[in-house]
Structure formats: structure tokens, C-alpha cells
Design a protein around this motif. Structure first.
Motif, PDB file in Angstrom:
ATOM      1  N   ILE B   4       0.875  -1.173   0.000  1.00  0.00           N
ATOM      2  CA  ILE B   4       0.000   0.000   0.000  1.00  0.00           C
ATOM      3  C   ILE B   4       0.911   1.221   0.000  1.00  0.00           C
ATOM      4  O   ILE B   4       1.791   1.335   0.856  1.00  0.00           O
ATOM      5  N   ILE B  17      -6.439   3.263   2.402  1.00  0.00           N
ATOM      6  CA  ILE B  17      -6.704   1.820   2.367  1.00  0.00           C
ATOM      7  C   ILE B  17      -7.876   1.557   1.434  1.00  0.00           C
ATOM      8  O   ILE B  17      -8.964   2.069   1.631  1.00  0.00           O
ATOM      9  N   MET B  21      -7.503  -6.120   3.318  1.00  0.00           N
ATOM     10  CA  MET B  21      -6.244  -6.363   4.009  1.00  0.00           C
ATOM     11  C   MET B  21      -6.159  -7.830   4.378  1.00  0.00           C
ATOM     12  O   MET B  21      -7.088  -8.409   4.899  1.00  0.00           O
ATOM     13  N   ILE B  49      -9.832   5.721   5.338  1.00  0.00           N
ATOM     14  CA  ILE B  49     -10.541   4.454   5.125  1.00  0.00           C
ATOM     15  C   ILE B  49     -11.901   4.709   4.470  1.00  0.00           C
ATOM     16  O   ILE B  49     -12.824   3.918   4.640  1.00  0.00           O
ATOM     17  N   ILE B  59      -8.972  -5.521  10.720  1.00  0.00           N
ATOM     18  CA  ILE B  59      -8.599  -4.160  10.316  1.00  0.00           C
ATOM     19  C   ILE B  59      -8.635  -3.234  11.525  1.00  0.00           C
ATOM     20  O   ILE B  59      -7.771  -2.366  11.695  1.00  0.00           O
TER      21      ILE B  59
END
Lengths: 128, 128
Positions: B4, B17, B21, B49, B59
Motif C-alpha cells: 500500500i 486503504i 487487508m 478508510i 482491520i
């Protein structure tokens, strides 16, 4: 997650491309970006592609399209974080991204946009 | 694309993000972020996010961990763009992210970080 988030940073919009682009995602990104440019009166768009290890003609064309569309809406586009291999591939594909300015990182890209729009009308000059 | 990207914005680092993940990606992000905080002497980390429609305990914990690690390196963490459904889920999961500050968007998050570190020592005060 079928949208790429567009972050507002002062008068500019920032997009980080980290996922593989497919047709629908690219179209959604174009739509969202143009809507945001209008809604926020953004003066510039920063597209960070530092996460891309490779690029194909689809992404190359998409970036070119976004830049052309943004220009019609009076916003400049700067592509940042391009990896050397990506630059090589783009030129080999015959996509030299005409009309798209590039910068090594987001900070320089933002400086380029700010400078390009300064009152002395230095728009279009290369960053030093 | 197994990383990322971390964008440097002045004294802060910005992470968006947008992908699901998994363990390895989260660990890589933690490593990369801490290395960047040290290398760039970053004073703050912004984690956007807004692309996440939902969040799970993995997360949630990852964000909490990053904030705790960054704090040890003297950098503050602000989570931005949280969607209402995500806020609901986090609290329902019992993850109220202690020690993590939040802001509606990246601009406000950056204002929060700038303000939190001003010379009058107003660190930790809530954004108005």
C-alpha cells in the motif's frame, strides 16, 4: 470496494491507484473524478501510481482520458510516483501521455500544480 | 501490487486503504509505515478508510496497532473518512480505537494534526 477514493487536498484532488483497474472501475473513477472537480471547483488532479509495478495500454489510456476530461473542466492533471519500469513500458507502448505532467512524488506534484496556476501565468512550465 | 503506497505530505504521511487487508499486507504496511516515520521524521500519520464499506476486527486491530506503534515513534495517527456503517461496526465489535483520533476527511485530519502539534502544546485537544 468498487470505488477508488478521491481525497480533497485544498484546491486539488488526490487519487491513489493501488488496485488492478478493470473497465467498470475505470469508468466509475472517471465519473467520480469529473463530478468532484465540478462540485469542489478543484483546480488540479493528482494521480499517484507509485503502487503500480507495471502498466498496460488500458491504464495508460485511462490516465490520458482523465487528463483530457479534467482539462475541459479547467483542472490540470499531474501523475506522480511513476516507477522507472512503468515509464519504460509507457513509452514502449507508444503512450507518452501527451498533456499530462508528471512529478516524482505527491509533494512535488502539488508544487507543480500550485506553481502552474500562479498569477504570473506560468502555467505549463516545467518544474525545476 | 503487494504494497500500500505511503504518500508524504509535508510533515505527515498519508495512507489510503482501498484493498482487502490480509495478514501479510497488514504487516508490510506496518513495517513500511514505521520505516517511513523514522526516515522522514514524520510527525503524523493519516489513514484514510473512506473506501471501506465494512470493517472487521482484523482491520480494527491493525489500525489500533499502527497508532500505538506510531506513538512510540512520536507520531500521531488520525483516521479519516470513516463511513457511518464502519463506525457502528467498530463499536459493536468492541473496538472503539482508543488513542486514535478521527476526522471526517483528510483536510480536517491534517488540520487536527497541525493543531495538535502547535507550539502552545494543545496536543490531544479535540478538533472544533
Amino acid at each position: 470496494m468498487e470505488r477508488i477514493p478521491i481525497l480533497r487536498m485544498g484546491p486539488f484532488l488526490l487519487v491513489t491507484i493501488q488496485v488492478d483497474m478493470h473497465d467498470r472501475l475505470a469508468l466509475t473513477l472517471q465519473d467520480d473524478l469529473m463530478t468532484q472537480i465540478r462540485d469542489t471547483s478543484a483546480r488540479g488532479v493528482l494521480i499517484d501510481i507509485s503502487a503500480l509495478d507495471m502498466v498496460d495500454s488500458f491504464i495508460g489510456r485511462m490516465i490520458g482520458n482523465i487528463a483530457a476530461m479534467a482539462r475541459v473542466l479547467d483542472a490540470e492533471t499531474v501523475v506522480t510516483g511513476m516507477q522507472p519500469a512503468v515509464a519504460i513500458t509507457l513509452v514502449e507502448l507508444g503512450l507518452s501521455l501527451p498533456g499530462v505532467r508528471t512529478a516524482l512524488d505527491v509533494e512535488r506534484g502539488m508544487a507543480l500544480l500550485t506553481q502552474g496556476r500562479d498569477p504570473q501565468g506560468q502555467r505549463g512550465r516545467r518544474a525545476r
